[in-house]
Design an enzyme around this catalytic site. Sequence first.
Site, PDB file in Angstrom:
ATOM      1  CE  LYS A 107      -4.393   0.897  -0.010  1.00 21.15           C
ATOM      2  NZ  LYS A 107      -5.427   0.074  -0.643  1.00 21.15           N
TER       3      LYS A 107
HETATM    4  P1  NAD Z   1     -13.090   7.178  -3.236  1.00 20.50           P
HETATM    5  O1  NAD Z   1     -12.186   8.295  -2.881  1.00 20.50           O
HETATM    6  O2  NAD Z   1     -13.429   6.950  -4.670  1.00 20.50           O
HETATM    7  O3  NAD Z   1     -14.460   7.324  -2.424  1.00 20.50           O
HETATM    8  C1  NAD Z   1     -14.517   7.451  -1.037  1.00 20.50           C
HETATM    9  C2  NAD Z   1     -15.957   7.817  -0.666  1.00 20.50           C
HETATM   10  O4  NAD Z   1     -16.082   7.804   0.750  1.00 20.50           O
HETATM   11  C3  NAD Z   1     -16.384   9.202  -1.136  1.00 20.50           C
HETATM   12  O5  NAD Z   1     -17.734   9.157  -1.587  1.00 20.50           O
HETATM   13  C4  NAD Z   1     -16.294  10.035   0.138  1.00 20.50           C
HETATM   14  O6  NAD Z   1     -17.152  11.166   0.126  1.00 20.50           O
HETATM   15  C5  NAD Z   1     -16.720   9.014   1.164  1.00 20.50           C
HETATM   16  N1  NAD Z   1     -16.307   9.338   2.525  1.00 20.50           N
HETATM   17  C6  NAD Z   1     -15.101   9.740   2.967  1.00 20.50           C
HETATM   18  N2  NAD Z   1     -15.132   9.965   4.299  1.00 20.50           N
HETATM   19  C7  NAD Z   1     -16.402   9.682   4.694  1.00 20.50           C
HETATM   20  C8  NAD Z   1     -17.083   9.711   5.931  1.00 20.50           C
HETATM   21  N3  NAD Z   1     -16.446  10.084   7.040  1.00 20.50           N
HETATM   22  N4  NAD Z   1     -18.387   9.344   5.975  1.00 20.50           N
HETATM   23  C9  NAD Z   1     -19.036   8.960   4.852  1.00 20.50           C
HETATM   24  N5  NAD Z   1     -18.455   8.909   3.658  1.00 20.50           N
HETATM   25  C10 NAD Z   1     -17.150   9.272   3.572  1.00 20.50           C
HETATM   26  O7  NAD Z   1     -12.436   5.864  -2.605  1.00 20.50           O
HETATM   27  P2  NAD Z   1     -12.709   4.365  -3.027  1.00 20.50           P
HETATM   28  O8  NAD Z   1     -11.676   3.947  -4.017  1.00 20.50           O
HETATM   29  O9  NAD Z   1     -14.158   4.183  -3.310  1.00 20.50           O
HETATM   30  O10 NAD Z   1     -12.301   3.605  -1.678  1.00 20.50           O
HETATM   31  C11 NAD Z   1     -13.221   3.451  -0.599  1.00 20.50           C
HETATM   32  C12 NAD Z   1     -12.758   2.318   0.293  1.00 20.50           C
HETATM   33  O11 NAD Z   1     -12.661   1.109  -0.479  1.00 20.50           O
HETATM   34  C13 NAD Z   1     -11.370   2.493   0.906  1.00 20.50           C
HETATM   35  O12 NAD Z   1     -11.354   1.861   2.162  1.00 20.50           O
HETATM   36  C14 NAD Z   1     -10.461   1.745  -0.050  1.00 20.50           C
HETATM   37  O13 NAD Z   1      -9.256   1.346   0.557  1.00 20.50           O
HETATM   38  C15 NAD Z   1     -11.346   0.571  -0.376  1.00 20.50           C
HETATM   39  N6  NAD Z   1     -11.049  -0.138  -1.616  1.00 20.50           N
HETATM   40  C16 NAD Z   1     -10.969   0.513  -2.802  1.00 20.50           C
HETATM   41  C17 NAD Z   1     -10.726  -0.218  -3.962  1.00 20.50           C
HETATM   42  C18 NAD Z   1     -10.730   0.427  -5.316  1.00 20.50           C
HETATM   43  O14 NAD Z   1     -10.644  -0.303  -6.324  1.00 20.50           O
HETATM   44  N7  NAD Z   1     -10.846   1.735  -5.432  1.00 20.50           N
HETATM   45  C19 NAD Z   1     -10.526  -1.604  -3.899  1.00 20.50           C
HETATM   46  C20 NAD Z   1     -10.631  -2.237  -2.664  1.00 20.50           C
HETATM   47  C21 NAD Z   1     -10.895  -1.494  -1.534  1.00 20.50           C
END
Ligand code: NAD
Length: 418
Positions: A107
């Site tokens: 990461k």
């Molecule tokens: P992103 O930046 O695209 O979206 C994050 C979302 O969470 C946004 O809508 C934001 O407004 C919201 N958010 C942030 N803080 C918040 C809060 N306190 N309360 C409510 N909503 C809140 O990020 P993402 O890529 O969608 O990643 C989200 C999660 O999924 C993370 O934990 C990431 O590690 C995990 N993840 C992502 C991927 C991927 O392919 N992008 C894969 C596996 C896991």
Amino acid sequence: MNTSELTAYEIAVAQFDKAAAYLDLKPGQCEMLRRPKCELAVNFPIRMDDGSEQVFTGYRVQHSTARGPAKGGIRYHPSVTLDEMRAMAMWMTWKCAVVNIPFGGAKGGVICDPTTLSRRELESLTRRYASEISLLMSPEGDIPAPDVNTDGQIMAWIMDTYSTRRGYYTPAVITGKPIELGGSLGRAEATGRGVMLSTLEAMKYRGIDPEGATLAVQGFGKVGAPTAYLLQDKGCRIVAITDISGSIYHPKGLDVRDVLRYAREHGNLIAGYPLADSIEADEFLGLDVDVLAPCALEKAITAKNAPRIRAKIVVEGANGPTTPDAEDILADKGIFLVPDVLANAGGVTVSYFEWVQGLQCFFWSEQEVNARLDEIMVRSFGDVLRTAEEKKVGMRVAAYILAIDRVARAHALRGTYP
Ligand code: NAD
């Protein structure tokens, strides 16, 4: 113990210890798997638009490369810490092992608030960070991907920076790229698709008909938004969505693609969406729904709010959204939890497909990508569920048992150098 106070890495180690107790690991093996293999911290200057120089701090942590190159996303967020990167790198190792793809875990992240940076500043920061971590990065050694606040454009800049330093086009050094640069069809929705498939499998297990089943989705980004509209396509009613700007609710179900259109026109935020009621974040978690899908950040479900959760199923789209003490509370309430290392593994699975396609310069149709993803997700869910039933443990411990066993076997077979 109040585990809501633990750091992300302490939580990751506690989860490891709990599952490792079911395996016959040697003490040295255990010690190695509890720690990251390699950690890089970099401080670097960026020239800002006003002519000043600002120093940023970034990290890249590799937890394990026992089963293949280190794989894991890059996060841009003010709260990025080395501790968080360690935890997430370890979770990546287990995730890749749960779905049995030949990667280890890594990461990376930069402490920054990308919303305050201009596009030029964001590009400079990305290219300099990529240059700093190219000590570790390579198609054979460490392959980054998008995470919170990073996207295809940022992956394209990283790929270009690495390729320029190498002197030739190297698409397989990173995944989550735009299609035009060797990205995989289906990658943008892959994590959400995996969450959707895990949710359907969990519903099947709990005897819930997806048609009309109710969902609350926390986070409306790269994971949350596709999770919500793909489940809506399966007949589910997405009654509530929350993001950093607020929470919206409609008892009959939101039109998720319309919410997405609105968010895209409003800085990727849902607050003010006109065809729903606005509710408090506290109220959101306590909604009487079939499924709660936390798809935002770590530690969203803690011992403080877990007693109020009424969902029958919690599907962790985000990494590390549930603290261990909260997980115990959910288990006591009979809530079925699908852990992050299984639920959101669709993203890294299609990243694996993207890497394979990049290495071969031979590209697959979206149908092929989705069919292979569906097969891996459904098979992995079955593997974890079977282990949970055999060992009489929860789904997280079961997923960890499977994953740790696979990684430990690879370690043992490779032996100890020298
Ligand atoms: P992103 O930046 O695209 O979206 C994050 C979302 O969470 C946004 O809508 C934001 O407004 C919201 N958010 C942030 N803080 C918040 C809060 N306190 N309360 C409510 N909503 C809140 O990020 P993402 O890529 O969608 O990643 C989200 C999660 O999924 C993370 O934990 C990431 O590690 C995990 N993840 C992502 C991927 C991927 O392919 N992008 C894969 C596996 C896991």
